[in-house]
Design a protein around this motif. Structure first.
Motif, PDB file in Angstrom:
ATOM      1  N   ALA A 237       0.844  -1.194   0.000  1.00 50.50           N
ATOM      2  CA  ALA A 237       0.000   0.000   0.000  1.00 50.50           C
ATOM      3  C   ALA A 237       0.880   1.245   0.000  1.00 50.50           C
ATOM      4  O   ALA A 237       2.011   1.228   0.501  1.00 50.50           O
ATOM      5  CB  ALA A 237      -0.913   0.001   1.232  1.00 50.50           C
ATOM      6  N   ARG A 238       0.368   2.323  -0.540  1.00 51.86           N
ATOM      7  CA  ARG A 238       1.104   3.587  -0.586  1.00 51.86           C
ATOM      8  C   ARG A 238       1.569   4.004   0.803  1.00 51.86           C
ATOM      9  O   ARG A 238       2.684   4.487   0.976  1.00 51.86           O
ATOM     10  CB  ARG A 238       0.228   4.656  -1.205  1.00 51.86           C
ATOM     11  CG  ARG A 238       0.922   5.967  -1.419  1.00 51.86           C
ATOM     12  CD  ARG A 238      -0.016   6.994  -2.031  1.00 51.86           C
ATOM     13  NE  ARG A 238      -0.776   6.417  -3.110  1.00 51.86           N
ATOM     14  CZ  ARG A 238      -0.736   6.812  -4.379  1.00 51.86           C
ATOM     15  NH1 ARG A 238       0.011   7.826  -4.702  1.00 51.86           N
ATOM     16  NH2 ARG A 238      -1.455   6.231  -5.311  1.00 51.86           N
ATOM     17  N   GLU A 239       0.739   3.781   1.818  1.00 57.14           N
ATOM     18  CA  GLU A 239       1.097   4.149   3.185  1.00 57.14           C
ATOM     19  C   GLU A 239       2.311   3.356   3.667  1.00 57.14           C
ATOM     20  O   GLU A 239       3.169   3.876   4.365  1.00 57.14           O
ATOM     21  CB  GLU A 239      -0.085   3.929   4.142  1.00 57.14           C
ATOM     22  CG  GLU A 239      -1.278   4.828   3.891  1.00 57.14           C
ATOM     23  CD  GLU A 239      -2.170   4.346   2.729  1.00 57.14           C
ATOM     24  OE1 GLU A 239      -2.021   3.175   2.277  1.00 57.14           O
ATOM     25  OE2 GLU A 239      -2.975   5.148   2.266  1.00 57.14           O
ATOM     26  N   ALA A 240       2.365   2.107   3.300  1.00 61.38           N
ATOM     27  CA  ALA A 240       3.490   1.271   3.700  1.00 61.38           C
ATOM     28  C   ALA A 240       4.781   1.739   3.033  1.00 61.38           C
ATOM     29  O   ALA A 240       5.861   1.639   3.606  1.00 61.38           O
ATOM     30  CB  ALA A 240       3.225  -0.189   3.364  1.00 61.38           C
ATOM     31  N   LEU A 241       4.649   2.267   1.831  1.00 64.54           N
ATOM     32  CA  LEU A 241       5.823   2.733   1.098  1.00 64.54           C
ATOM     33  C   LEU A 241       6.349   4.063   1.625  1.00 64.54           C
ATOM     34  O   LEU A 241       7.433   4.494   1.252  1.00 64.54           O
ATOM     35  CB  LEU A 241       5.505   2.861  -0.392  1.00 64.54           C
ATOM     36  CG  LEU A 241       5.217   1.539  -1.105  1.00 64.54           C
ATOM     37  CD1 LEU A 241       4.762   1.803  -2.531  1.00 64.54           C
ATOM     38  CD2 LEU A 241       6.426   0.634  -1.089  1.00 64.54           C
ATOM     39  N   ALA A 242       5.572   4.717   2.522  1.00 61.47           N
ATOM     40  CA  ALA A 242       5.998   6.006   3.067  1.00 61.47           C
ATOM     41  C   ALA A 242       7.337   5.881   3.786  1.00 61.47           C
ATOM     42  O   ALA A 242       8.149   6.792   3.755  1.00 61.47           O
ATOM     43  CB  ALA A 242       4.930   6.565   4.014  1.00 61.47           C
TER      44      ALA A 242
END
Length: 180
Positions: free
Chosen positions: A76-81
């Motif tokens: 998820a995009r959040e995990a890639l933060a």
């Protein structure tokens, strides 16, 4: 690595290399005859004395198609933060997954489709039949490698159940041979 992963050791026993090709050529040694013998010293040229006996071994050129073992992890995009942490996790667990499948293929690949031809499927591998117990069988296998294969065994490939049986072997006074 966490405790959810098995130890990977096959790569400690084999040579691993790189290629830029989709086909790899290699040489496999087949049968061999060792005719080495003491021979009289030649006393002149062409007189037939001192002729060395001829030894031979059969080499066959083999080719293998390079196989790819792949997988991916959706994120998820959040995990890639937190890119550093995510990269660490992906590299650690991703590499483990690839190596685990490679070990499975090296040992048990059936050669069908894109599968490797593993050790258990390779008809040229010398095997040792079960004999009396695990210690006797593995010792006879070691002798067979040394005598028939003219090599030194540098490892044993045992199923975890067999390894446990070996680890738990006891003498007639209930003392463990290998630590228990």
């Amino acid at each position: 690595m966490g405790t959810f992963y098995r130890e990977l050791t096959i790569f400690d026993l084999i040579t691993v290399g790189e290629t830029n090709s989709d086909v790899v050529a290699y040489v496999r040694q087949g049968t061999h005859t060792n005719a080495a013998a003491v021979t009289p010293q030649a006393t002149g040229t062409g007189n037939g004395t001192g002729a060395a006996p001829e030894s031979n071994f059969v080499l066959s050129r083999q080719t293998a198609t390079v196989k790819a073992i792949t997988h991916f992890e959706a994120a998820a995009r959040e995990a890639l933060a937190d890119a550093g942490q995510m990269r660490t996790l992906l590299e650690t667990f991703g590499r483990y997954g690839l190596n685990e499948e490679a070990e499975d293929q090296i040992v048990a690949g059936d050669g069908v489709g894109d599968n490797f031809t593993g050790i258990l499927s390779d008809g040229s591998v010398t095997s040792q039949a079960w004999d009396t117990n695990l210690i006797t069988t593995t010792r006879k296998a070691r002798t067979k490698v040394r005598f028939t294969g003219k090599a030194r065994a540098n490892g044993y490939l045992l199923h975890p159940n067999d390894w446990e049986d070996l680890d738990l072997l006891q003498d007639n006074e209930a003392r463990y041979f290998f630590g228990g």
